[in-house]
Scaffold this motif. Structure first.
Motif, mmCIF file in Angstrom:
data_model
loop_
_atom_site.group_PDB
_atom_site.id
_atom_site.type_symbol
_atom_site.label_atom_id
_atom_site.label_comp_id
_atom_site.label_asym_id
_atom_site.label_seq_id
_atom_site.Cartn_x
_atom_site.Cartn_y
_atom_site.Cartn_z
ATOM 1 N N GLY A 145 0.721 -1.121 -0.031
ATOM 2 C CA GLY A 145 -0.089 -0.073 0.123
ATOM 3 C C GLY A 145 0.736 1.299 -0.070
ATOM 4 N N LEU A 146 0.534 2.059 0.783
ATOM 5 C CA LEU A 146 1.655 3.238 1.381
ATOM 6 C C LEU A 146 3.177 3.058 1.201
ATOM 7 N N TYR A 147 3.931 3.448 0.237
ATOM 8 C CA TYR A 147 5.178 3.405 0.092
ATOM 9 C C TYR A 147 5.581 1.753 -0.152
ATOM 10 N N ALA A 148 4.454 1.187 -0.886
ATOM 11 C CA ALA A 148 4.765 -0.117 -1.266
ATOM 12 C C ALA A 148 4.789 -1.233 0.081
ATOM 13 N N ALA A 149 4.278 -0.507 1.216
ATOM 14 C CA ALA A 149 4.433 -1.344 2.645
ATOM 15 C C ALA A 149 3.004 -1.716 2.762
ATOM 16 N N PRO A 150 2.766 -2.768 3.857
ATOM 17 C CA PRO A 150 1.598 -3.126 4.248
ATOM 18 C C PRO A 150 0.726 -2.114 4.845
ATOM 19 N N THR A 151 -0.618 -1.988 4.340
ATOM 20 C CA THR A 151 -1.136 -0.837 4.741
ATOM 21 C C THR A 151 -2.875 -1.239 4.858
ATOM 22 N N ALA A 152 -3.502 -0.718 5.981
ATOM 23 C CA ALA A 152 -4.950 -0.863 6.046
ATOM 24 C C ALA A 152 -5.409 0.534 5.825
ATOM 25 N N VAL A 153 -6.512 0.306 5.069
ATOM 26 C CA VAL A 153 -7.121 1.669 4.632
ATOM 27 C C VAL A 153 -8.681 1.564 5.395
ATOM 28 N N ASN A 154 -8.944 2.549 6.123
ATOM 29 C CA ASN A 154 -10.330 2.225 6.929
ATOM 30 C C ASN A 154 -11.044 3.778 6.863
ATOM 31 N N ASN A 155 -12.318 3.589 6.931
ATOM 32 C CA ASN A 155 -13.178 4.630 6.889
ATOM 33 C C ASN A 155 -13.336 5.476 8.547
ATOM 34 N N VAL A 156 -13.432 6.494 8.588
ATOM 35 C CA VAL A 156 -13.717 7.114 9.987
ATOM 36 C C VAL A 156 -14.749 6.315 10.697
ATOM 37 N N GLU A 157 -15.815 6.102 10.337
ATOM 38 C CA GLU A 157 -16.808 5.484 10.871
ATOM 39 C C GLU A 157 -16.469 4.269 11.263
ATOM 40 N N SER A 158 -15.950 3.428 10.369
ATOM 41 C CA SER A 158 -15.214 2.154 10.708
ATOM 42 C C SER A 158 -14.408 2.108 11.857
ATOM 43 N N ILE A 159 -13.534 3.046 11.706
ATOM 44 C CA ILE A 159 -12.460 2.885 13.106
ATOM 45 C C ILE A 159 -12.961 3.554 14.167
#
Ligand SMILES: Cc1cc2nc3c(=O)[nH]c(=O)nc-3n(C[C@H](O)[C@H](O)[C@H](O)COP(=O)(O)O)c2cc1C
Ligand code: SF4
Ligand code: FES
Lengths: 443, 762, 157
Positions: free
Chosen positions: A194-208
């Motif tokens: 993901g970010l800078y080709a490193a492992p990345t979790a992308v989550n929405n504000v409400e989810s978090i």
């Protein structure tokens, strides 16, 4: 109006909790302490048990997404948590209210999530137009930092600069890397590269933010709320022709009728309900006949639509659906990133055809062409943005064919200039008024 | 490249009705091609980095996947079943859709488009496209064509936004000068403000563009594809020797395209190689022999010219010195040597810088640089100025994660001029961590870019000390100053034996080729010579000093061979007839008068010299893409003539002391007789600029852009200053052509400042 | 200018890779240059981040909030996306056109105001949303417009 359990907005009495002391006094940060006492995998297990699914639109199980992130010993690179606060889907304004009213619950969720995926770096990508929201978050973050609650995790608030597409997770990552916000092809998926080709979790504000609630309640307890397929509560954004618009936290599964009439006070001015867009402008439209559809993932799929971002737009009988089509298509045309051909060209073409129909210059063939172009966009784009335009427009034709037909047959708009969207201006850089031929974009 | 890499694991994939086994990780497009099935593409170009998936031309149906997939973005998986437009209605519909969308805004002006006839968009539309257009609205109208530079025109209406050009700029040339601006339907290709796309590699975007959006200003409207033919040859603008093809129409070169030798150039060219061909038709091109008469140079017949040449040679016998250019073919140098050395015992010569044969033990293809894990570059000259394509290989190595250490006056390890040899010695002694890594690495490469160092001899000694002979993945390159210096030197040496004798009284100086004719050393020697015979292409280089001038041919007008910096013997093919007889023709006639029998054509001469130089390697064996000769056993090179003086220490770090600066001259890529004769290349030539380090600038109160005076006893030049944070202190770098007569150490002062002081005095 | 470069370098310190700071840097440069990004602003950002001006242009021109032409002293942006449009955004736009004497998408002749229509500002439930100098006014009705303009003019005087 009946009482509904409040989790995301718990302890606010309709107001906001902006001081850490007050937040802690009301039991804040207990979930974080609980989580940090657990193994990351145990936290993920709680999430799996809760059945929490993404609130950003894709409805992907949050626990499973985190499980995809390689463990530090599997992949030596730094791990990142990126929170999607780019909220730009028309009809959606919930993340904003969450940030304004419960910033600590949100940030607490960030720290819990970071712990769950063994990340030391959190980036919150907040849309550039959210000025006040940014300040509230910055202030809350300072309080947490001073309170020594970050536990070695760096949290960076990164402001966008006005581009809907940056809500799409890979475009967001590109933008965060300092590039034009254009989506990436998947695979590879952010969880791995993901970010800078490193492992990345992308989550929405409400989810978090809900992650905090899940850890407070325990996954099993949380799963009891809502419906089996769509557990828990949801912050619905209600807008359009409705008496009491606003954000309402309600359990999944309550019906459109309850939301619009019991909670929202119904359609004002004695107008008729004509249509509802249930999950943000990207989701297929529903008619008054669908009013008893329960607001959960599966029921909406059955009804031929989607819960999307739970942005419910109420439309009364004054609205011309062709004009709605134009305005929605203009939005996607304006927001298309320009990377892939069908979206860049197709969205503009759809607007032009709809324009022709609205102007009464269209033939039967143009109506067929409209659907054919929708079809040629659908499933051929790099990301779902182009699809969204095609899906929305095609659904307007499907559900309101007669109205489109009338434009062709009469050779003019049957609303005779009194539609609620009459003459509405899209961003001036791109479009003139509906009644003019679309202006050609210039460099 | 690495010898230790294991055999790749094969996976089996089905395309339409054919099944193939290909290595895991192979792209779908390549795998399909290996099955003889085309997946059409526009944006996909593996040389530009990871696939983009933008144009959607490559949509295919894959069993088990509900949506069409962009084939270019996927790699093969075991058991994958892929259906292209050939067997999948869905895929065919997808490709037709993509083409319809692309054509919605395309002007369809093929009849007046340079790309017409060789345009992927035209071809794919014909094969996969919609018959008619259903688009009835105003197309996007955009400015067209706008100059991206004096060399490149951009037609935005034709652009299909495949982002090949911008990816080249960002990911390959790494110049970040050609970009996409705006968003969505208004996206367009642009440079900053109206600054030209000034990159040594800019021309590659013309070849990358799959439509007629980016075109060559030198080629526009010059020819239609069906009236031309392409002649495969090699570029001799620098020692890399990129493989090119010359597009010919009516006996004239119309453009130069890459012919992609994967080991040498990977399909890239620099703008010097691509755009200098118009010099063949320069106004001052010499087409007939000239002799000095009362009114300067006068044309004479060939008979007279050869009589005069014969006379001059007989006259000067025993006191002849020959100056050769490193841009000659090996055959021409050999023929000259047979006449002068064999026929006239004229053994003394000024030879171009030649690469040390000691490096033959560490030979690698240039492409090995890209897969290296550790690269050390030494020498005073920026790599791009000596061998531009090598700079691209180094950039790719860096992108792939290699550690690239540059010991040069503006390198990653700022090193004073002439410091390279000392660094070699240090590394050879092997105490530093870097030396240890070099010893351990299986994929390490050394590069010498600059003068001195014994033509790579010092580098060879280092490679030997590091034990590179025994590691096939490790090697060393020398970047010589001229394209074929080694070939010329070898040919001169092989043509005859006989001792070189020091000639005090030079009766005749024979100058062959434009490099020699332009060289200050040669000019200096000419001062001492009774007579001068010059073989050159241009009046500009003949006037003033020559007694007899014989017209030279250009590289695109010649057959023969040249040896590039890898030591690869490559074949030049005559693309167009020269406006004068080939050198070998009159040389064989002239030689006959001295009883020397020389074939009048390159093939014949090659046959002779191949016996001496190339183990009788037949000309045919060289082929269109020349093979790399095997490594040779290591032979220690002769030691350096004099021990290289330790680099002078930079001026003491005392605030008030403003010392002199060492002048660092370099020969820019965009210089020389050919470049000077192509006005469109003017913007690529070095500005009248003096680079100096921030500290040296500060002490002199100089900022970037200030006019400065560079002085060394007697002479001075005015230049603009450029403060270069990377440049080692104590040095002032100036392009040769702007350095004039300046000596080795110079005084640099701010002009404005000096003026102010003077006023104060008065 | 050098101060700007300094701040930009600080910003880039927050990120693993310098280039990530380009949006905050451009935002900052825009503030310093009176609400837009003239070529020299792009050059400054490029120098500070060791990028080319062309790359900065490429990024800046992608985002709606970064302006490559000078706006008026006040930037008035009315959301005309669906929810606002359904509840009277067009009347609000026209009210502003009247009060400011300049059509949407233009800057008033006195250079005081730039009036724009923009896509969803994320306030659909509080329609009509109007961003004035990037601060959101909620539930704006056509009849509120004269007062708002009054207030802005007063602030200037
Ligand atoms: C065009 C487009 C716009 C999107 N915009 C947003 C957004 O504004 N906020 C958001 O959270 N997700 C957005 N998404 C969804 C994200 O791509 C991603 O699925 C989501 O952030 C994941 O978080 P979640 O699993 O918690 O929902 C968008 C997706 C697309 C295709
Ligand atoms: S100019 Fe050519 S190469 Fe560049 S994006 Fe357009 S079509 Fe592609
Ligand atoms: S070639 Fe595959 S998307 Fe362009």
């Amino acid at each position: 109006m009946p009482e509904y359990p409040q989790l995301v907005f718990a302890g606010t009495d309709g107001g906001a909790v902006l001081s850490l002391a007050e937040y802690e006094a009301r039991g804040g940060l207990t979930a974080l302490r609980k989580a940090r006492a657990m193994e990351p995998d145990a936290v993920i297990a709680e999430l799996e048990a809760s059945g929490l699914r993404g609130r950003g639109g894709a409805f992907f199980p949050t626990g499973r997404k985190w499980a995809f992130v390689p463990k530090p010993d599997q992949l030596a690179k730094p791990h990142y948590l990126v929170v999607n606060a780019d909220e730009s889907e028309p009809g959606t304004f919930k993340d904003r209210e969450i940030i304004l009213r419960v910033p600590f619950r949100f940030l607490e969720g960030c720290l819990i999530a970071a712990h769950a995926i063994s990340s030391q770096h959190v980036f919150v990508y907040i849309r550039g137009e959210y000025e006040r929201e940014f300040e509230v978050l910055r202030d809350a973050l300072d309080q947490l930092r001073r309170g020594g609650h970050l536990g070695g995790v760096t949290v960076v608030l990164h402001r966008g600069a006005g581009a809907y597409i940056c809500g799409e997770e890979t475009a967001l990552l590109e933008s965060l890397e300092g590039k034009r916000g254009q989506p990436r092809t998947k695979p590879p998926f952010p969880a791995v590269a993901g970010l800078y080709a490193a492992p990345t979790a992308v989550n929405n504000v409400e989810s978090i933010t809900t992650v905090t609630c899940v850890l407070e309640l325990g996954g099993a307890e949380y799963a009891k709320l809502g419906t089996p397929g769509s557990s828990g509560t949801r912050v619905f954004s209600l807008s359009g022709n409705v008496a009491n618009p606003g954000n309402y936290e309600l359990p999944h599964g309550i019906s459109l009728r309850e939301l619009i009439y019991d909670v929202g006070g119904g359609v004002p001015g004695g107008r008729e309900l004509k249509a509802v867009i249930p999950g943000g402008s990207s989701t297929p439209i529903l008619t008054a006949a669908d009013i008893d559809t329960p607001l959960d993932f599966d029921s909406l799929v059955q009804a031929g639509s989607s819960i999307g971002s739970a942005g419910v737009i109420v439309i009364d009988d004054r609205c011309c659906l062709v004009q709605l089509g134009i305005r929605v298509s203009q939005f996607y045309e304006h927001e298309s990133c320009g990377k892939c051909t069908p979206c860049r060209v197709g969205t503009r073409w759809l607007t032009q055809i709809l324009q022709k129909i609205e102007d009464g210059r269209a033939s039967q063939a143009d109506l067929d062409l409209l659907l054919s172009v929708c079809d040629r966009i659908l499933g051929k784009c790099l990301c779902p943005l182009g699809d969204s335009d095609a899906i929305a427009v095609a659904s307007y034709v499907a559900k309101f064919r007669d109205e489109f037909q009338a434009h062709v047959d009469l050779g003019r708009c049957p609303f005779g200039g009194v539609s609620s969207l009459e003459g509405i201006l899209a961003p001036a850089a791109l479009h003139g008024r509906h009644t003019h031929a679309p202006e050609v974009a210039r460099a | 490249m690495s010898a230790s890499s294991p055999a790749p694991e094969l996976v089996t994939v089905t395309f339409d009705d054919r099944t193939v086994s290909v290595p895991r990780g192979t792209g779908l497009v390549e795998a399909a091609a290996s099955a003889g099935i085309e997946i059409p593409v526009f944006c996909y170009e593996p040389r530009l980095g990871p696939p983009l998936g933008a144009c959607r031309m490559c949509l295919v149906e894959i069993e088990g996947m509900p949506k069409l997939q962009a084939g270019c973005t996927l790699t093969v998986q075991e058991g994958m079943v892929v259906r292209t437009a050939a067997t999948s209605a869905k895929a065919a519909e997808g490709q037709e859709a993509t083409l319809e969308f692309i054509l919605v805004n395309h002007p369809l002006d093929c009849p007046v488009c340079d790309k017409g006839g060789e345009c992927p968009l035209q071809d794919l539309t014909f094969r996969y496209g919609p018959g008619r257009t259903r688009m009835s609205f105003s197309k996007l109208t955009l400015d067209k064509p706008i100059p991206v530079s004096p060399l490149i025109a951009l037609d935005r209406e034709r652009c299909i936004l495949c982002y090949r050009c911008t990816r080249f700029s960002e990911e390959v040339a790494e110049d970040g000068l050609l970009v996409a601006r705006n968003r969505g339907a208004r996206t367009e290709i642009a440079t900053f403000e109206d600054e030209p796309y000034r990159s040594p590699f800019s021309g590659n975007v013309i070849e990358l563009c799959p439509v007629g959006a980016l075109t060559s200003t030198l080629y526009r409207f010059e020819a239609r594809p069906w009236e031309i033919q392409d002649v495969p040859t090699v570029c001799t603008a620098c020692p890399v020797g990129c493989n090119v093809s010359a597009t010919i129409r009516e006996g004239k070169v119309k453009r130069i395209l890459s012919r992609n030798h994967p080991e040498i150039d990977r399909g890239w060219l620099c703008d010097k190689g691509r755009f200098t061909y118009p010099h063949l038709r320069a106004e001052d091109r010499i087409t007939a022999p000239l002799r000095r008469g009362r009114k300067g140079l006068e044309e004479v017949s060939w008979d007279e010219a050869l009589d005069l040449a014969e006379a001059l040679l007989r006259e000067a016998r025993g006191s002849i010195v020959t100056a050769l250019s490193g841009s000659e073919t090996t055959e021409l140098a050999y023929a000259l040597a047979r006449l002068l050395r064999g026929g006239l015992d004229a053994h003394s010569a000024l030879l171009p810088e030649a690469t040390s044969s000691a490096l033959d033990a560490f030979r690698l293809p240039l492409s090995a640089i890209a897969s290296a894990e550790l690269v050390v570059v030494l020498g005073d000259d920026p790599v791009v100025e000596r061998a531009p394509i090598v700079d691209l290989w180094l950039k790719e190595a860096r992108r792939r994660g290699a550690e690239v250490v540059v010991y040069s006056p503006s390198g990653t390890v700022p090193t004073p001029p002439g410091g390279g040899a000392a660094v070699c010695a240090e590394l050879a002694a092997g105490r530093s961590a870097l030396a240890r890594r070099l010893r351990a690495s299986e994929r390490a490469v050394l590069v010498w870019s600059g003068p001195g160092g014994g033509g790579g001899a010092r580098l060879a000694e280092l490679a030997h000390a590091l034990g590179f002979e025994d590691r096939p993945g490790c090697g060393a390159f020398h970047l010589p100053a001229t394209p074929n210096g080694k070939g010329v030197a070898l040919a001169w040496a092989a043509a005859a034996d006989g001792e070189e004798v020091e000639v005090e009284h030079v009766k005749l100086l024979v100058v062959s080729g434009d490099d020699a004719a332009a060289s200050p050393d040669v000019r200096a020697l000419a001062e001492r010579a009774d007579a001068v015979l010059v073989v050159t292409m241009f009046h500009g280089l003949a006037g003033g000093w020559a007694d007899l001038v014989l017209p030279a041919t250009g590289a695109l007008e010649r057959d023969g061979t040249a040896m590039n910096l890898e030591g690869r013997v490559q074949r030049l093919r005559r693309a167009v007839p020269p406006p004068c007889p080939d050198e070998l023709v009159w040389l064989s006639q002239l030689s006959a008068r001295f009883g020397i029998d020389l074939p009048p054509h390159a093939a014949g001469v090659y046959a002779e010299l191949a016996a001496h130089l190339f183990r009788d390697l037949p000309l045919e064996a060289i082929g269109l893409r020349a093979p790399l000769p095997a490594r040779q056993p290591y032979e220690a090179p002769p030691p350096p003539a004099a021990v290289p003086a330790a680099p002078a220490p930079a001026p003491a770090a005392d605030e008030h002391f403003v010392g002199e600066l060492r002048l660092l001259r370099y020969r820019p890529l965009f210089s020389g007789p050919a470049v000077e004769r192509v006005p469109e290349l003017g913007f690529q030539r070095p500005p009248r600029e003096l680079e100096l380090a921030p500290r040296d600038a500060e002490r002199r109160g100089i900022a970037t852009g200030d006019p400065v005076l560079a002085r060394s006893n007697g002479t001075s030049v005015e230049l603009r200053a450029r403060v270069n944070g990377r440049l080692v202190p104590g040095v002032a770098r100036i392009a040769d052509e702007h350095a004039g007569e300046l000596h080795a150490t110079i005084e640099v002062t701010a002009l404005a400042l000096r003026g102010a002081v003077r006023e104060a005095d008065e | 200018m050098n101060a700007l470069a300094e701040e930009i370098r600080k910003l880039s310190g927050q990120y693993p890779e310098r280039r990530s700071a380009i949006l905050p840097a451009l935002r900052l440069a825009q503030e310093r240059h009176g609400g837009w990004l003239p070529p020299e602003a792009l050059r400054e950002v490029a120098d500070a981040l060791e990028l080319t001006p062309a790359v900065c242009l490429s990024v800046a021109s992608f985002y709606d909030q970064l302006h490559l032409e000078p706006p008026g002293r006040h930037l008035v942006e009315v959301c005309t996306n669906v929810s606002c449009a359904l509840t009277g955004a067009q009347q609000v736009v026209e009210a502003f056109e009247r009060e400011l004497g300049t059509p949407a998408g233009t800057t008033s002749v006195d250079g005081a105001f730039t009036l724009g229509t923009v896509e969803c500002l994320g306030g659909c439930g509080w329609a009509t949303v109007v961003a004035i100098d990037n601060r959101h006014r909620l539930r704006v009705r056509a009849e509120d417009v004269p007062e708002i303009v009054e207030e802005l003019r007063a602030g200037d005087a």
